[in-house]
Structure formats: structure tokens, C-alpha cells
Design an enzyme around this catalytic site. Sequence first.
Site, PDB file in Angstrom:
ATOM      1  N   ARG A 144       0.969  -1.261  -0.034  1.00  0.00           N
ATOM      2  CA  ARG A 144       0.172   0.205  -0.167  1.00  0.00           C
ATOM      3  C   ARG A 144       1.086   1.682   0.077  1.00  0.00           C
ATOM      4  O   ARG A 144       1.512   1.865   1.060  1.00  0.00           O
ATOM      5  CB  ARG A 144      -0.766   0.253   1.280  1.00  0.00           C
ATOM      6  CG  ARG A 144      -2.091  -1.605   0.955  1.00  0.00           C
ATOM      7  CD  ARG A 144      -2.879  -1.388   2.912  1.00  0.00           C
ATOM      8  NE  ARG A 144      -3.721  -2.465   2.143  1.00  0.00           N
ATOM      9  CZ  ARG A 144      -3.667  -3.152   3.348  1.00  0.00           C
ATOM     10  NH1 ARG A 144      -2.615  -3.737   4.211  1.00  0.00           N
ATOM     11  NH2 ARG A 144      -4.995  -3.988   3.217  1.00  0.00           N
ATOM     12  N   ASP A 196     -12.909 -10.070   1.247  1.00  0.00           N
ATOM     13  CA  ASP A 196     -13.476  -9.365   1.977  1.00  0.00           C
ATOM     14  C   ASP A 196     -14.709  -9.368   1.140  1.00  0.00           C
ATOM     15  O   ASP A 196     -15.971  -9.263   1.462  1.00  0.00           O
ATOM     16  CB  ASP A 196     -13.914  -8.104   2.198  1.00  0.00           C
ATOM     17  CG  ASP A 196     -12.676  -7.501   3.676  1.00  0.00           C
ATOM     18  OD1 ASP A 196     -12.183  -8.853   4.133  1.00  0.00           O
ATOM     19  OD2 ASP A 196     -11.862  -6.948   4.047  1.00  0.00           O
ATOM     20  N   GLY A 235     -12.650  -9.629   8.306  1.00  0.00           N
ATOM     21  CA  GLY A 235     -14.129  -8.773   7.054  1.00  0.00           C
ATOM     22  C   GLY A 235     -13.942  -7.021   7.938  1.00  0.00           C
ATOM     23  O   GLY A 235     -14.417  -6.305   8.633  1.00  0.00           O
ATOM     24  N   ARG A 244     -33.006 -25.702  23.810  1.00  0.00           N
ATOM     25  CA  ARG A 244     -33.641 -26.451  22.896  1.00  0.00           C
ATOM     26  C   ARG A 244     -32.914 -28.122  23.408  1.00  0.00           C
ATOM     27  O   ARG A 244     -32.572 -29.042  22.358  1.00  0.00           O
ATOM     28  CB  ARG A 244     -33.641 -25.979  21.706  1.00  0.00           C
ATOM     29  CG  ARG A 244     -34.890 -24.911  21.254  1.00  0.00           C
ATOM     30  CD  ARG A 244     -35.029 -24.280  20.336  1.00  0.00           C
ATOM     31  NE  ARG A 244     -33.609 -24.503  19.275  1.00  0.00           N
ATOM     32  CZ  ARG A 244     -33.305 -22.503  19.746  1.00  0.00           C
ATOM     33  NH1 ARG A 244     -33.915 -21.503  20.369  1.00  0.00           N
ATOM     34  NH2 ARG A 244     -32.204 -23.170  19.492  1.00  0.00           N
ATOM     35  N   GLU A 263     -14.017  -9.033  12.161  1.00  0.00           N
ATOM     36  CA  GLU A 263     -13.721  -8.335  12.886  1.00  0.00           C
ATOM     37  C   GLU A 263     -13.879  -6.899  12.811  1.00  0.00           C
ATOM     38  O   GLU A 263     -14.157  -5.937  13.545  1.00  0.00           O
ATOM     39  CB  GLU A 263     -12.569  -8.551  12.535  1.00  0.00           C
ATOM     40  CG  GLU A 263     -11.998  -7.624  11.090  1.00  0.00           C
ATOM     41  CD  GLU A 263     -11.261  -7.194  10.340  1.00  0.00           C
ATOM     42  OE1 GLU A 263      -9.466  -6.981  11.432  1.00  0.00           O
ATOM     43  OE2 GLU A 263     -10.566  -7.841   9.228  1.00  0.00           O
ATOM     44  N   TYR A 267      -4.567 -13.737   9.614  1.00  0.00           N
ATOM     45  CA  TYR A 267      -4.192 -14.374   8.787  1.00  0.00           C
ATOM     46  C   TYR A 267      -4.367 -15.434   7.407  1.00  0.00           C
ATOM     47  O   TYR A 267      -4.202 -15.418   7.112  1.00  0.00           O
ATOM     48  CB  TYR A 267      -2.896 -13.629   8.353  1.00  0.00           C
ATOM     49  CG  TYR A 267      -2.473 -11.920   9.242  1.00  0.00           C
ATOM     50  CD1 TYR A 267      -2.976 -11.538   7.492  1.00  0.00           C
ATOM     51  CD2 TYR A 267      -2.988 -11.444   9.727  1.00  0.00           C
ATOM     52  CE1 TYR A 267      -3.644  -9.927   8.153  1.00  0.00           C
ATOM     53  CE2 TYR A 267      -2.930 -10.272  10.641  1.00  0.00           C
ATOM     54  CZ  TYR A 267      -2.848  -9.447   9.127  1.00  0.00           C
ATOM     55  OH  TYR A 267      -3.372  -8.181   8.887  1.00  0.00           O
TER      56      TYR A 267
END
Length: 325
Positions: free
Chosen positions: A73, A129, A172, A213, A224, A255
Site C-alpha cells: 500500500r 472481504d 472483514g 432446546r 472483525e 491471516y
Amino acid sequence: MDRKIAVLTSGGDAPGLNAAIRAVVRAAYHYEYKVLGVKRGYKGLIEKDFCYLNPRDVGLIINRGGTILLTSREPRFKEYEYRKKAIENLKEEGVEALFVIGGNGSFQAANLLVKEFNFPVIGIPKTIDNDTYGTDYTIGFDTAVNNAVDAIDKIRDTTMSHERVFVVEVMGRDSGFIALEAGIASGADVILIPEYPFPMHVIVDTVIKSRERGKRFSIIVVAEGVASAKDVAQVLEEKLKPYDFGGVRYSVLGYIQRGGSPTAYDRNMASRFGVFAVEEYKKGNKNFMVAYEKGEVVSKPLDVSFGKIKKPDLKEFELGNILSL
Ligand code: F6P
């Protein structure tokens, strides 16, 4: 072969990136373009870190996770002078178009190259994602879901044996696609996603009612983007103290979801996206993003996803709830 295109991978890695690179390179050669590989995304564009890729260079990678081109990035790309440098570098190499295998952020950066320098750009969507607006699918999602399901299946053995409550956190950043699909596939009792939030007391109630039940253990999958598994587990521990529930535990999958060999689905989608991108470009289409819509690979304007939020289908969310009975 005088014509040249360039390809890079940018942003977080995702399984299937190599299959996409392979598809772009082989389709390009098929249609008689040379391919320049750019290392480390936009960083390599600025630093002129290039390597030529021929069809043999992309052999034996379709099954490999990560990206042979590396990724990053690159904050410098926010500055005009570095974008200008990047374009100069591409032009010096005689490159006529840039293929960006990336997510929303990478497409926004690519769009600046179109706007400022009129340089043709093609986007191929990837992110585990699956939250890129405008396309039903992004490369890497299926593998991430399968990785999460595989881990939850293992966690279930302990949870069941100790009759515990288990909170599993999946990736996410801002979205619940992985949590929802992995939660449904692994039979989670509660699926917590940012798009359709549940208040804490509903989660506690769901666990208590499921025990009433006759269920002896509970699995809660949390994206997340909602909360950390640790925080959810702490609250549950407190609220469930009066009950004999075998204790609460949590795991953060992290990861491991993003790595490993891509599934057949991801390999095939990456292959389709890559070939389609080159074929569309050859036909004269440019400044578009490859998208998957209603079972078809199509092209959309590169900026279609900007500022938009893609939400999982409410019906899918309801399905998870119905099945958790
Ligand atoms: O967008 C994909 C994703 O894996 C998110 O789910 C996660 O929050 C983020 O990337 C982490 O990215 P990194 O640690 O590489 O910055």
C-alpha cells in the site's frame, strides 16, 4: 509484438492473485501484447521496478497463494508528483495501458491516472472481504471462506467435547461477507456482521435458548468489523456465569484466512477475469473494472464502486438465523 501492457497487484494479498496475473499474461500473449510486470504495486511504478513476464514465467503459479509480483500500500501515490513519475516510467517503457489487480483503494488511485494523464487503466477486483461495490465477486473470497470453515470445523471438535460457548473472529475490516458465508457453512449459532447488527442481549438470549432446546455447545462467528472476539467472549462469560455452560473461549483466525492455495473457484474466476480484461481492452474498451454480475463477467466504469457500500443480501443473513435453531 510491439504493443505493451503492464500489470500490478496492489493492496492486501488474496488467494488467486497469481492465477489472475497468469491469465492476464497468457491472454496478452495470445492477442500479441508484451507484458511488463510491476513489482510491489504502485511502489514499483514509482521506482521503476519492472520485469517482463512471458507465458513461461507464469507457469506453476496457478495453485500458489500470495502474489509473485509482491504487493504494497504505497502512501506516496497520494501525491501528484509521484503519480506523474509513475506515468513517465510507464511511457518510457512504451506501455500503453495498466492492468491493476486490486481493491477499491487501488482502483481510486488508478482512476487518478486516467483523470490526470488520460492513461488507460483496467481494474480486476480482488479482496478476501468481497466488499467491492459493483461486482458480486472479488478474487480471494471463496478461499478465505473455505479457510475459515476449515478452522471452525476444527474448533467445533473442542467446543462440542467441552460443551462450551466459542467465539470465532474472522476477517472483514468493514464487512461481514466472510463471517456470513463461513458462519452458514459451519453451522454457527450466531453470526455477527456489521451490516445487520445484533444487540448483545440478543446474543446472550440466543445461547441460553439454544441450550434450553437441547444444544450442548454454541459457536458464534464475529466479523472483525463488529467487535473483537475477546470483547464478545468477555461479555458472554460475565452474562452466562449463572449457567453451567462449560465456559467461553475465543479464537482469532487472522491471516490464515488470506493465505494458502486458492480454491478451484478462485483460480477459475481469476482466470476468467484476467482473460476478459485483456479481451475487452483489445476491443477498445478502457478505464473499466471487470465485474461479476448475475453469473456473467462484465465491464463497468472504473469509478462504479467509489463511495458505495456493498451489503450482503438480507435473505442470506436470515438464512443463517433460520438454520441456527
Ligand atoms: O481487506 C482484506 C483484509 O484482510 C481485511 O479483512 C483486514 O482487516 C485487512 O485486510 C488487514 O490488512 P493488512 O493487515 O494487510 O493491512
